[in-house]
Design an enzyme around this catalytic site. Structure first.
Site, PDB file in Angstrom:
ATOM      1  N   GLY A  53      21.358  29.224  39.894  1.00  0.00           N
ATOM      2  CA  GLY A  53      21.802  29.978  38.729  1.00  0.00           C
ATOM      3  C   GLY A  53      23.206  29.599  38.276  1.00  0.00           C
ATOM      4  N   GLU A  86      22.555  26.991  35.919  1.00  0.00           N
ATOM      5  CA  GLU A  86      22.012  27.598  34.690  1.00  0.00           C
ATOM      6  C   GLU A  86      23.156  28.178  33.851  1.00  0.00           C
ATOM      7  OE1 GLU A  86      18.906  29.983  36.976  1.00  0.00           O
ATOM      8  OE2 GLU A  86      17.721  29.226  35.319  1.00  0.00           O
ATOM      9  N   GLU A 134      16.284  26.228  44.243  1.00  0.00           N
ATOM     10  CA  GLU A 134      15.142  27.131  44.034  1.00  0.00           C
ATOM     11  C   GLU A 134      13.861  26.546  44.617  1.00  0.00           C
ATOM     12  OE1 GLU A 134      17.416  26.419  41.821  1.00  0.00           O
ATOM     13  OE2 GLU A 134      17.832  28.092  40.489  1.00  0.00           O
TER      14      GLU A 134
HETATM   15  C1  1HE Z   1      25.652  33.773  49.208  1.00  0.00           C
HETATM   16  C2  1HE Z   1      25.137  32.800  48.324  1.00  0.00           C
HETATM   17  C3  1HE Z   1      24.087  33.200  47.439  1.00  0.00           C
HETATM   18  C4  1HE Z   1      26.687  31.880  49.503  1.00  0.00           C
HETATM   19  N1  1HE Z   1      23.664  34.472  47.518  1.00  0.00           N
HETATM   20  N2  1HE Z   1      25.180  35.014  49.235  1.00  0.00           N
HETATM   21  N3  1HE Z   1      21.597  29.527  45.632  1.00  0.00           N
HETATM   22  C5  1HE Z   1      21.522  28.814  46.774  1.00  0.00           C
HETATM   23  O1  1HE Z   1      20.469  28.662  47.378  1.00  0.00           O
HETATM   24  C6  1HE Z   1      22.827  28.305  47.305  1.00  0.00           C
HETATM   25  C7  1HE Z   1      23.199  29.036  48.563  1.00  0.00           C
HETATM   26  N4  1HE Z   1      24.559  28.753  48.993  1.00  0.00           N
HETATM   27  C8  1HE Z   1      24.906  27.596  49.633  1.00  0.00           C
HETATM   28  O2  1HE Z   1      24.137  26.644  49.745  1.00  0.00           O
HETATM   29  C9  1HE Z   1      26.310  27.523  50.165  1.00  0.00           C
HETATM   30  O3  1HE Z   1      26.773  28.859  50.352  1.00  0.00           O
HETATM   31  C10 1HE Z   1      27.322  26.768  49.256  1.00  0.00           C
HETATM   32  C11 1HE Z   1      26.996  25.272  49.273  1.00  0.00           C
HETATM   33  C12 1HE Z   1      27.302  27.293  47.829  1.00  0.00           C
HETATM   34  C13 1HE Z   1      28.760  27.007  49.795  1.00  0.00           C
HETATM   35  O4  1HE Z   1      28.815  26.656  51.176  1.00  0.00           O
HETATM   36  P1  1HE Z   1      30.011  27.218  52.079  1.00  0.00           P
HETATM   37  O5  1HE Z   1      29.852  26.581  53.448  1.00  0.00           O
HETATM   38  O6  1HE Z   1      31.311  27.033  51.369  1.00  0.00           O
HETATM   39  O7  1HE Z   1      29.794  28.808  52.180  1.00  0.00           O
HETATM   40  P2  1HE Z   1      28.778  29.650  53.085  1.00  0.00           P
HETATM   41  O8  1HE Z   1      29.343  29.815  54.469  1.00  0.00           O
HETATM   42  O9  1HE Z   1      27.385  29.127  52.995  1.00  0.00           O
HETATM   43  O10 1HE Z   1      28.759  31.067  52.327  1.00  0.00           O
HETATM   44  C14 1HE Z   1      29.874  31.961  52.388  1.00  0.00           C
HETATM   45  C15 1HE Z   1      29.319  33.362  52.172  1.00  0.00           C
HETATM   46  O11 1HE Z   1      28.740  33.449  50.865  1.00  0.00           O
HETATM   47  C16 1HE Z   1      28.193  33.704  53.153  1.00  0.00           C
HETATM   48  O12 1HE Z   1      28.228  35.096  53.355  1.00  0.00           O
HETATM   49  P3  1HE Z   1      28.906  35.723  54.702  1.00  0.00           P
HETATM   50  O13 1HE Z   1      28.777  37.197  54.501  1.00  0.00           O
HETATM   51  O14 1HE Z   1      28.121  35.153  55.844  1.00  0.00           O
HETATM   52  O15 1HE Z   1      30.346  35.234  54.684  1.00  0.00           O
HETATM   53  C17 1HE Z   1      26.942  33.377  52.361  1.00  0.00           C
HETATM   54  O16 1HE Z   1      25.802  34.094  52.795  1.00  0.00           O
HETATM   55  C18 1HE Z   1      27.358  33.815  50.966  1.00  0.00           C
HETATM   56  N5  1HE Z   1      26.598  33.153  49.931  1.00  0.00           N
HETATM   57  N6  1HE Z   1      25.801  31.630  48.526  1.00  0.00           N
HETATM   58  C19 1HE Z   1      24.209  35.342  48.401  1.00  0.00           C
HETATM   59  N7  1HE Z   1      23.554  32.363  46.543  1.00  0.00           N
HETATM   60  C20 1HE Z   1      18.010  33.461  37.793  1.00  0.00           C
HETATM   61  S1  1HE Z   1      17.235  32.671  39.006  1.00  0.00           S
HETATM   62  C21 1HE Z   1      18.400  31.689  39.816  1.00  0.00           C
HETATM   63  C22 1HE Z   1      17.843  31.279  41.139  1.00  0.00           C
HETATM   64  C23 1HE Z   1      18.898  30.744  42.058  1.00  0.00           C
HETATM   65  O17 1HE Z   1      20.051  30.641  41.722  1.00  0.00           O
HETATM   66  S2  1HE Z   1      18.321  30.265  43.566  1.00  0.00           S
HETATM   67  C24 1HE Z   1      19.619  29.390  44.269  1.00  0.00           C
HETATM   68  C25 1HE Z   1      20.520  30.281  45.066  1.00  0.00           C
END
Ligand code: 1HE
Length: 262
Positions: free
Chosen positions: A113, A116, A136
């Site tokens: 997103g 997006e 996704e």
């Molecule tokens: C999150 C999210 C999230 C991080 N929702 N909490 N998007 C994804 O599948 C991407 C998911 N995120 C990642 O792959 C990575 O977090 C990153 C590459 C973006 C960044 O990595 P990094 O090492 O800097 O951070 P991290 O340790 O993975 O995340 C830090 C915190 O943010 C951690 O939470 P914490 O409580 O353990 O500290 C993560 O869980 C949280 N976090 N990304 C919720 N996306 C309208 S439809 C659209 C559909 C989509 O967008 S699907 C794709 C979603």
């Protein structure tokens, strides 16, 4: 002057407060877009102050935006799913079809997103740390924030299909080459570049900016014959504005800048 809603700030910049800097301020969660943040984004773009002539979106911390807040992805029935996706459409339409041109300043993750959202801006400036992905596909879901409409317009259907099927990640250089970003700058410089572009865009005639953001994308989707007619109408309206006449006169009198070699 800055206002703050859920995980989002709006700050007015420039002598006449002509540039709005809209910032995602949820770095601990990589600026993941919760429902509250999506509503805040919609409200920010639907309520830009009248002084604003251009806007910049950026994200606090190391990443622009990690996409949908996956912790909110509860079981929804089909109707609730449609409603949720349509909420994103409304918010990102408010960015694309708001009153002013929007520039996204990208760095780090621009994924799901987040991509997006970036695609709903009119110009994207990426720094060297930027990377683009559509996870996704591997999370068992589909884009729902307008990505299937906007992303193929930037990189084509085949590349988007590949990104979603294989989880392919593009780096900043490849992203610029393919059409995700129109500008590529060194690490840490995307926001400054985006603000400088916004300042320049803010000096254009507002009607020309409006024609570019509202008429051009629609003309591009019309059959050629309809597009030519829409173009004639919007160009006649723009030319007739007193501001256009004054700007053309200034050039003819040698008082306006010439086009410089790039
Ligand atoms: C999150 C999210 C999230 C991080 N929702 N909490 N998007 C994804 O599948 C991407 C998911 N995120 C990642 O792959 C990575 O977090 C990153 C590459 C973006 C960044 O990595 P990094 O090492 O800097 O951070 P991290 O340790 O993975 O995340 C830090 C915190 O943010 C951690 O939470 P914490 O409580 O353990 O500290 C993560 O869980 C949280 N976090 N990304 C919720 N996306 C309208 S439809 C659209 C559909 C989509 O967008 S699907 C794709 C979603």
């Amino acid at each position: 002057m800055a206002s703050k809603k859920q995980d989002l700030t709006v700050e007015l910049r420039g002598k006449k407060k002509e540039v709005a800097l809209v910032r995602l301020t949820r770095p601990a969660k990589r600026n993941a877009l919760s429902d509250g943040l999506i509503y805040a984004l919609r409200d920010a773009f639907q309520n830009l102050p009248a002084s604003v002539r251009a806007a910049v979106i950026d994200g606090e911390g190391e990443h622009f935006c990690a996409g949908l807040d996956l912790s909110e992805l509860k079981e929804r029935d089909a109707g609730q799913g449609v409603f949720h996706s349509r909420t994103w459409h409304t918010a990102l339409d408010a960015v694309q079809y708001g009153p002013v041109p929007v520039i996204a300043a990208l760095h780090g993750a621009v994924v799901g997103g987040g991509l997006e959202l970036a695609s709903s801006a009119h110009i994207r400036v990426a720094d060297a740390t930027t990377f683009y992905a559509l996870p996704e596909g591997t999370r068992g879901i589909f884009v729902g924030g307008g990505g299937s409409v906007r992303i193929p317009k930037l990189i084509g259907v085949a590349r988007m299909t590949d990104m979603m099927l294989t989880g392919r990640v593009y780096n900043a250089e490849d992203g610029e080459r393919l059409g995700f970003a129109q500008y590529l700058v060194p690490e840490g410089q995307a926001l400054d570049k985006a603000l400088a572009l916004a300042e320049r865009i803010a000096q254009n005639a507002p009607l020309t900016n409006y024609a570019l953001t509202h008429a051009l994308p629609r003309i591009a989707e019309q059959p050629a014959d309809h597009g030519f007619m829409t173009e004639a109408l919007i160009s006649a309206i723009a030319q007739a504005a007193p501001e256009a006449k004054a700007r053309v006169r200034a050039f003819l009198e040698g008082k306006a800048a010439k086009v410089q070699k790039g």
